[in-house]
Design a protein around this motif. Structure first.
Motif, mmCIF file in Angstrom:
data_model
loop_
_atom_site.group_PDB
_atom_site.id
_atom_site.type_symbol
_atom_site.label_atom_id
_atom_site.label_comp_id
_atom_site.label_asym_id
_atom_site.label_seq_id
_atom_site.Cartn_x
_atom_site.Cartn_y
_atom_site.Cartn_z
ATOM 1 N N UNK A 88 0.828 -1.207 0.000
ATOM 2 C CA UNK A 88 0.000 0.000 0.000
ATOM 3 C C UNK A 88 0.862 1.258 0.000
ATOM 4 N N UNK A 89 1.955 1.251 0.782
ATOM 5 C CA UNK A 89 2.831 2.425 0.802
ATOM 6 C C UNK A 89 3.559 2.626 -0.535
ATOM 7 N N UNK A 110 10.623 4.565 1.356
ATOM 8 C CA UNK A 110 11.583 4.028 2.332
ATOM 9 C C UNK A 110 10.872 3.172 3.379
ATOM 10 N N UNK A 111 9.725 3.675 3.870
ATOM 11 C CA UNK A 111 8.953 2.899 4.845
ATOM 12 C C UNK A 111 8.442 1.603 4.217
ATOM 13 N N UNK A 112 8.031 1.696 2.940
ATOM 14 C CA UNK A 112 7.490 0.497 2.284
ATOM 15 C C UNK A 112 8.557 -0.582 2.161
ATOM 16 N N UNK A 113 9.785 -0.183 1.874
ATOM 17 C CA UNK A 113 10.855 -1.165 1.720
ATOM 18 C C UNK A 113 11.201 -1.821 3.059
ATOM 19 N N UNK A 114 11.077 -1.062 4.128
ATOM 20 C CA UNK A 114 11.302 -1.645 5.446
ATOM 21 C C UNK A 114 10.253 -2.716 5.738
ATOM 22 N N UNK A 125 7.762 -7.714 -7.297
ATOM 23 C CA UNK A 125 7.433 -6.556 -8.126
ATOM 24 C C UNK A 125 7.223 -5.318 -7.257
ATOM 25 N N UNK A 126 6.475 -5.462 -6.187
ATOM 26 C CA UNK A 126 6.273 -4.329 -5.288
ATOM 27 C C UNK A 126 7.602 -3.864 -4.707
ATOM 28 N N UNK A 127 8.452 -4.829 -4.351
ATOM 29 C CA UNK A 127 9.765 -4.489 -3.799
ATOM 30 C C UNK A 127 10.573 -3.642 -4.791
#
Length: 963
Positions: A88-89, A110-114, A125-127
């Motif tokens: 979602x992020x 950055x938060x999404x990758x964490x 794919x999201x990564x």
């Protein structure tokens, strides 16, 4: 996967992670315990993938993704939040990026990758999309090296992911994401100066884009033209042009003409052409791109205003300042409306508009615009210093022109200070800053030394960049150096600066010559070596200027620069010695004042007349004197006078005031003093003055042509030279005895439809005919050819007339065996008849050839003639209306190997052309120099009693071009 599409379109329009994926802790993406999260994901995806763009980017869609994020954080998997919170992020970060909210995009990505890190192999794919958004945001916020590293990680992850899939398992969106990541990575590498790596990344972007959408899609166009732009940066010009043309050709055949990428493909090819010396050819592409953008994206678009600015920049470089200024101002208003009052792009457009104002002689307007541009830069951020570096020289020049020396001194000091603070500042701004500080100092200290350094930097840069063009910054620099030479009466400095300006024009006109010659592998290797030495000299000069600015290490830096300059000069001299034809074609040899004066004939002198950026400069060189002056009138005023003189010519009269004013402003008392005992004048003109008929300038104010009108041709025998190269003896003395002659012309007409269009004195060899059938017959050309042949004798003369005057007959002859060639026929300029796209001479059609000997066909010949006479119309004209003079048929014959040329500035009357040609050849046969023979022929024509023969329109178009 569909949710990736909108981001893909964004990044495509811009063409537009960790090294390994983390191990998932026993996780399933279809675990029924998380069904509620999957429903939230589906709802958000439906909104985001809507065909209604406003809905897809709405707050409603953002709220849907936030609901998924919040719910996922409350759902734990092996002690971690559910990875759909990271997904979602990623989508929210993508939306932030689309909205230009790069700080929010960086924080969220950055938060999404964490959140995704523990589950990266389950959501690869999201990564990678998160890595892509983060890298882009880092770049946008100024952390280019950090962004490059993030994108390198994403690229490695993508390579590993694709390698793990069977080819049939890689869908469109995977290829698209791979293309986007590679594109942004290439941009980061380019901004870091790692251009070779950037090309590799951009190639990967193009290949992935083609795999995603096919080779003929609109999206593929962006990949082609962006790869072309990248190739150009590493000097792989032929490959760059291939892909730029490919984009336009595929777009023309397969893509909707209104698609934005088609417009960008046209624009990219236009810019590439302009940057490789073909600016006139680029204009149609750039204008078509603007028209498409105006209709499709509208005028409230940055893309539209960039297109205006691009076209303005090309027109500025072509010295079409009146056309460029309004484009820059329209772009400035558009950028300011879209980006705010301190928009850096608006500042850039305003600075260029100010430069155009300066070139047009509107100093107050230039000062206002350039000052405003600098104020906007200072109110913005220090990331846009390059705009200031470009604006300062024009502002300082305008302030000096306006007499505001205190303000000019302050601006010069600021320019020098800011230049010294820049990392890897180019050599030319550093050199210009030093010269301007010296120029504005009360005592004008060291102006000569600093001006010579500026000329050396421009010369070295010209050796590195072989397209033959000077840009506006270089022209301004040379203008300032010439102004310094005039102030200090430094003839050697003036000669060096003018030689660089003339060399640029020579290189443009002789571009094909140089290109063909450099195909010799031995010469090509030497040229590459010369370019390497040019780059080394530029680096050494930049280091010296930095050392001077900080007052540290000056002696060592000066020694290194002197060594680099000596190596450069030695290599230039060696190439000129071993490959003199290439040196001549490039105008690359640096002239020596003493040698030029020694080479002058008795009572002979040079007069160079060259427009700079805002001024016009005259340099007179005789055996015992040298004089450099700046004209009292501006470049714009004098160019306008040249236009008036040319436009006012007719068989009935001429603009006497313009003819006298040009004489007065060029042959000033100081210049006249140097030429007092001169009888033969070698004129070296550039720009608009290359099309000026110097012979018809008047030494007194006259209103009509009379037999005793004091034309300049009465005082001087005139030869036009493209540059200051020493003229070999055969081009100065005809020595017809013993030479073989070939005469071609008096072609058969196109048939019964041939019309005879005449004036009172007979037909003209050219005109504004719409078709070949409308061209007039030339009753005098056959007699002209026979009369000239008689001067050589039957054994040494060959005539191809009537049905024999064909292209095939020319090709059957060994053209290297003739010393003199005469073409007596119609001369045609590009566009003069239907379907003609280049200059041509009219010959007889023979069933296989069309009867038009075009410039490109002439260029394929091998001619040995020391003298070629083109007794036809407009043979001194450029290859197009905007091209430099002598770049059409004259260039083609020089390319083919011809020595001196006798050509014409405008349509010539049949009887007048025959008279001047015959009398010039007869004079040369008596041992006169060609210039004197032509002078006497023109004067004799005035006295001949032929209809209107005293009018300059009849006798003045003829010019002798020496090497």
């Amino acid at each position: 996967m569909k949710r990736l599409t909108r981001l893909g379109l964004l990044l495509g329009s811009l063409l537009a992670a960790s090294p390994t994926l983390a191990k998932t802790p026993a996780f399933s993406t279809s675990d029924p315990r998380h069904a509620a999260l999957y429903r939230l994901e589906a709802a958000a995806s439906t909104l985001y993938d809507s065909d209604d763009y406003a809905l897809s980017m709405s707050q409603r869609t953002r709220d849907a993704w936030m609901r998924l994020h919040d719910a996922a954080l409350k759902s734990r998997v092996k002690g971690h939040p559910h990875p759909l919170g990271g997904v979602a992020l990623v989508m929210l970060a993508s939306m932030d990026q689309l909205d230009g909210k790069n700080a929010d995009a960086l924080r969220r990505s950055s938060e999404s990758l964490t959140l995704l890190a523990p589950f990266a192999d389950a959501y690869p794919i999201a990564w990678m999309q998160g890595q892509s958004v983060k890298g882009y945001a880092q770049m946008a916020l100024g952390d280019v090296s950090g962004g490059a590293e993030t994108l390198a990680q994403a690229s490695r992850a993508m390579d590993g992911y694709v390698a793990s899939l069977p080819p049939e398992g890689i869908d469109r969106d995977v290829h698209m994401l791979r293309s986007n990541i590679a594109f942004i990575h290439a941009q980061a590498l380019m901004r870091l100066g790692r251009n070779a790596e950037a090309v590799v990344a951009q190639k990967a972007c193009m290949d992935a884009r083609i795999a995603a959408v096919g080779p003929n899609s609109a999206d593929a166009l962006g990949a082609y033209y962006t790869y072309a732009q990248m190739l150009q940066r590493v000097d792989r010009i032929e490959e760059a042009e291939h892909y730029a043309r490919l984009a336009v050709e595929i777009g023309t055949d397969h893509v909707d003409r209104k698609h934005p990428n088609y417009a960008r493909a046209l624009e990219a090819l236009g810019l590439l052409l302009s940057r490789t010396g073909r600016r006139a050819e680029s204009l149609d592409y750039l204008r078509r791109a603007i028209a498409i953008k105006r209709e499709t994206v509208g005028t409230d678009s940055l893309y539209f205003h960039f297109a205006l600015q691009n076209l303005g920049s090309v027109l500025l470089s072509m010295e079409r300042y009146a056309d460029a200024g309004p484009l820059f101002m329209e772009a400035e208003r558009g950028f300011r409306a879209l980006e705010g009052e301190n928009s850096p792009q608006s500042a850039r457009a305003l600075a260029w508009a100010g430069a155009a104002s300066l070139a047009e002689g509107r100093h107050d307007e230039a000062i206002t615009r350039l000052s405003a541009a600098l104020d906007r830069v200072k109110a913005g951020s220090d990331k846009d210093r390059d705009i200031g570096q470009r604006a300062y020289p024009y502002l300082i020049a305008a302030l000096v022109e306006a007499g505001r020396m205190d303000a000019a001194r302050d601006a010069a000091a600021a320019y020098a200070t800011e230049s010294a603070q820049l990392d890897n500042a180019p050599a030319l701004p550093l050199a210009m800053a030093a010269m301007l500080v010296a120029r504005t100092a009360p005592e004008g200290r060291n102006i000569g030394e600093s001006a010579r350094r500026v000329v050396a930097v421009v010369r070295a840069d010209a050796a590195v960049n072989n397209d033959g063009e000077l840009d506006e910054e270089q022209r301004l620099a040379l203008d300032m150096a010439l102004e310094a030479a005039a102030t200090t009466e430094d003839g050697e400095l003036a000669l060096n600066a003018m030689a660089v300006m003339a060399a640029s024009r020579i290189a443009q006109a002789n571009r094909l010559v140089a290109q063909r010659l450099v195909q010799d592998p031995a010469l090509a290797a030497r040229v590459r070596g010369l370019q390497d030495r040019g780059r080394a000299l530029e680096e050494a000069d930049r280091a010296l200027l930095k050392a001077l600015a900080v007052d540290s290490g000056v002696a060592d830096a000066r020694d290194r620069r002197a060594a680099a300059a000596a190596a450069m000069a030695a290599e230039q001299s060696a190439i000129a010695r071993d490959f003199p034809r290439w040196a001549e074609a490039r105008g690359a040899e640096q002239p020596d004042l003493a040698a030029l004066r020694r080479e002058l004939g008795k009572r002979e002198a040079y007069l160079a007349v060259m427009p700079g950026f805002s001024g016009v400069y005259m340099l007179a060189i005789s055996h015992d004197a040298v004089r450099i002056e700046r004209a009292k009138r501006s470049r714009a005023d004098l160019v306008a006078l040249v236009g008036r003189l040319r436009d006012g010519l007719s068989p009935e009269g001429f603009d006497g005031q313009a003819a006298y004013q040009l004489h007065a402003h060029i042959l000033t008392p100081g210049i006249e003093a140097v030429l007092a005992r001169t009888r033969s004048l070698r004129i070296v003109p550039t720009g608009a003055f290359a099309s000026l008929p110097f012979a018809m300038l008047t030494q007194q104010q006259v209103t009509m042509a009379r037999p005793d009108t004091p034309w300049l041709i009465r005082r001087f025998a005139l030869t036009v030279q493209p540059g200051f190269l020493t003229t070999p003896a055969p081009t100065r003395l005809t020595a017809l005895k013993g030479q073989r002659f070939l005469g071609i012309g008096a072609p058969n007409g196109p048939g019964a439809a041939l019309m005879l269009a005449t004036t009172a004195g007979g037909p003209f060899r050219g005109g504004a005919a719409a078709t070949l059938s409308a061209l007039p017959a030339l009753p005098g050309s056959s007699a002209e050819l026979q009369a000239v042949a008689d001067q050589f004798g039957r054994a040494r003369a060959t005539l191809l007339t009537g049905a024999q005057a064909t292209e095939a007959a020319l090709r059957r002859n060994d053209l290297t065996s003739y010393g003199v060639m005469l073409f007596a026929t119609h001369g045609l300029v590009s566009g003069e008849i239907e379907g003609l796209t280049e200059p041509a001479l009219l010959l007889s059609p023979d069933g296989t050839d069309d009867g038009l000997l075009t410039a490109s066909e002439v260029a394929t010949m091998r001619i040995g003639a020391d003298w070629v006479i083109l007794s036809a119309c407009n043979t001194a004209a450029g290859e197009t209306a905007q091209a430099p003079a002598y770049s059409g048929l004259a260039q083609a014959f020089r390319y083919a190997g011809a020595g001196a040329l006798l050509v014409s500035h405008w349509p010539v009357r049949d009887d007048a052309s025959a008279f001047v040609t015959l009398e010039t050849v007869k004079g040369a046969d008596r041992g006169l120099t060609r210039a004197v023979a032509l002078q006497k022929a023109m004067l004799k024509l005035m006295r001949s009693g032929r209809p209107d023969a005293a009018q300059p329109f009849i006798w003045a178009p003829f010019i002798l071009i020496g090497r």
